[in-house]
Design a protein around this motif. Structure first.
Motif, PDB file in Angstrom:
ATOM      1  N   ASP A   1       0.862  -1.034  -0.015  1.00 55.13           N
ATOM      2  CA  ASP A   1      -0.031   0.023  -0.071  1.00 55.13           C
ATOM      3  C   ASP A   1       0.772   1.327  -0.015  1.00 55.13           C
ATOM      4  O   ASP A   1       1.293   1.764   1.097  1.00 55.13           O
TER       5      ASP A   1
ATOM      6  N   ARG B   1       0.473   3.985  -0.359  1.00 53.60           N
ATOM      7  CA  ARG B   1      -0.206   5.384   0.008  1.00 53.60           C
ATOM      8  C   ARG B   1       0.447   5.753   1.446  1.00 53.60           C
ATOM      9  O   ARG B   1       0.436   7.019   1.825  1.00 53.60           O
ATOM     10  N   TYR B   2       0.858   4.831   2.473  1.00 54.06           N
ATOM     11  CA  TYR B   2       1.318   5.062   3.725  1.00 54.06           C
ATOM     12  C   TYR B   2       2.385   4.265   3.940  1.00 54.06           C
ATOM     13  O   TYR B   2       3.032   3.394   3.368  1.00 54.06           O
ATOM     14  N   PRO B   3       3.337   4.803   5.000  1.00 55.00           N
ATOM     15  CA  PRO B   3       4.246   4.072   5.558  1.00 55.00           C
ATOM     16  C   PRO B   3       3.927   2.815   6.406  1.00 55.00           C
ATOM     17  O   PRO B   3       2.622   2.733   6.694  1.00 55.00           O
ATOM     18  N   SER B   4       4.811   1.883   6.545  1.00 55.49           N
ATOM     19  CA  SER B   4       4.330   0.619   6.995  1.00 55.49           C
ATOM     20  C   SER B   4       5.232  -0.232   7.824  1.00 55.49           C
ATOM     21  O   SER B   4       6.645  -0.010   7.513  1.00 55.49           O
TER      22      SER B   4
ATOM     23  N   GLU C   1      -1.492  -2.666  12.392  1.00 56.07           N
ATOM     24  CA  GLU C   1      -0.995  -1.574  11.491  1.00 56.07           C
ATOM     25  C   GLU C   1      -1.940  -0.363  11.771  1.00 56.07           C
ATOM     26  O   GLU C   1      -3.348  -0.251  12.243  1.00 56.07           O
ATOM     27  N   TYR C   2      -1.412   0.898  12.037  1.00 58.36           N
ATOM     28  CA  TYR C   2      -2.052   2.171  12.047  1.00 58.36           C
ATOM     29  C   TYR C   2      -2.318   3.025  10.746  1.00 58.36           C
ATOM     30  O   TYR C   2      -3.585   3.125  11.061  1.00 58.36           O
ATOM     31  N   TYR C   3      -1.503   3.080   9.961  1.00 56.35           N
ATOM     32  CA  TYR C   3      -1.792   4.001   8.737  1.00 56.35           C
ATOM     33  C   TYR C   3      -2.801   3.137   7.774  1.00 56.35           C
ATOM     34  O   TYR C   3      -3.747   3.860   7.460  1.00 56.35           O
ATOM     35  N   SER C   4      -2.393   2.152   7.307  1.00 54.51           N
ATOM     36  CA  SER C   4      -3.123   1.718   6.165  1.00 54.51           C
ATOM     37  C   SER C   4      -4.308   0.415   6.534  1.00 54.51           C
ATOM     38  O   SER C   4      -4.079  -0.634   7.259  1.00 54.51           O
TER      39      SER C   4
ATOM     40  N   ARG D   1      -4.308  -3.486   7.799  1.00 52.30           N
ATOM     41  CA  ARG D   1      -5.012  -3.505   9.074  1.00 52.30           C
ATOM     42  C   ARG D   1      -6.063  -4.718   8.778  1.00 52.30           C
ATOM     43  O   ARG D   1      -6.260  -5.542   9.556  1.00 52.30           O
TER      44      ARG D   1
ATOM     45  N   ASN E   1      -5.470  -0.783  16.742  1.00 51.36           N
ATOM     46  CA  ASN E   1      -5.658   0.530  15.897  1.00 51.36           C
ATOM     47  C   ASN E   1      -6.960   0.611  15.189  1.00 51.36           C
ATOM     48  O   ASN E   1      -6.959   1.140  14.144  1.00 51.36           O
TER      49      ASN E   1
ATOM     50  N   TRP F   1      -0.025  12.647  20.968  1.00 53.01           N
ATOM     51  CA  TRP F   1      -0.596  11.703  20.092  1.00 53.01           C
ATOM     52  C   TRP F   1      -1.678  11.120  20.828  1.00 53.01           C
ATOM     53  O   TRP F   1      -1.326  10.343  22.008  1.00 53.01           O
TER      54      TRP F   1
END
Length: 292
Positions: free
Chosen positions: A111, A113-116, A142-145, A149, A196, A242
């Motif tokens: 993916d 679009r995001y860091p992983s 996973e947090y971003y994608s 996740r 997440n 955060w």
């Protein structure tokens, strides 16, 4: 009662931004006398983490809990710039006998679009005081994608279904001894960690739904004990940088066989030793459903 705690410890970095594993350990002791301690974001000499301190979290935990067996699953494992290894992942400590242990790397479909970051599950089979077996799993999703996740949620459901299906397979004669020996891998299980996702989200619902012709393999332990009452916030407290608002993303899930044994689930809102709050569960062994 058998007592469990799950906590994303942010490598010992508190809401004040300071890395202090000793403070984190003191907080665990303050919160209760636990039989199983499940931790996420444990770092072992990892440079570049916020707080600027390369503490060896594994060594700190082993020294603090010498009567516990430590099982780790470090999906991030790098050569340290000076010497040795830098590791980051999940740790489970148990003072109950660990009959078997497994480490699973979770899926990470591309993916861009995001860091992983690589993710994992540490899984153990424990012998409870009265002799009943119980599996305990802890993870950090996973947090971003959302794509990654979702794939990891699917794998968590598959792991439980595989345990259920494995009990139906007759033992081969070669599985009696040696490396082929089949470990005691019961259907009764607890799964905990930082997922997440939020309560009532699609991923939260998927955890508790089944595939075609199958019932759900996991149930949110908070809902088992508290019905429709809202989950307490597990992030966004004490002024941590955060996130920008409080919500819940840390959970215990129980398999159908373990649900009757879950007697209490609570979140601690007082500790500022991490950017997450710890989650605690109490189980009554006598109420576990007998193995198949």
């Amino acid at each position: 009662m058998i007592r469990f705690i799950s906590w994303n410890i942010q490598w010992g970095r508190g809401a004040d931004g300071l890395v202090k594993m000793s403070r984190l350990i003191d907080e665990i002791r303050r919160l209760g006398d636990f039989d199983v301690i499940c931790l996420q974001e444990v770092a072992s000499r990892f440079p570049g983490l916020k707080g600027g301190v390369e503490e060896d979290g594994v060594r700190c935990l082993q020294a603090a809990f010498p009567d516990f067996e430590l099982i780790e699953a470090f999906p991030v494992d790098r050569l340290h710039p000076v010497s040795g290894r830098s590791r980051f992942g999940n740790v489970l400590l148990s003072r109950l006998p660990v009959l078997a242990a497994a480490r699973h790397r979770l899926p990470c479909p591309p993916d861009d679009r995001y860091p992983s970051m690589a993710r994992s599950v540490v899984e153990v089979a424990l012998s409870l005081p009265m002799g009943a077996p119980l599996r305990v799993l802890t993870t950090h999703l996973e947090y971003y994608s959302a794509l990654q996740r979702s794939a990891q949620v699917e794998r968590l459901c598959e792991l439980q279904q595989e345990a259920i299906d494995g009990l139906k397979v007759p033992m081969h004669p070669k599985e009696a001894t040696g490396p082929f020996a089949r470990p005691p891998w019961p259907a009764a299980a607890l799964l905990c960690g930082d997922f997440n996702f939020k309560p009532e989200s699609a991923d939260w619902r998927r955890m508790q739904s089944g595939n075609a012709g199958q019932s759900g393999v996991w149930q949110d332990a908070w809902r088992v004990c508290h019905g429709a009452q809202d989950h307490p916030h597990s992030v966004g407290l004490h002024g941590a940088e955060w996130p920008d608002h409080p919500y819940c993303c840390d959970f215990f899930f129980a398999s159908a066989e373990a649900v009757p044994a879950v007697k209490a689930v609570r979140y601690d809102a007082s500790s500022a030793a991490s950017d997450h709050q710890p989650v605690m569960l109490e189980m009554e062994e006598a109420a576990l459903q007998p193995p198949l």
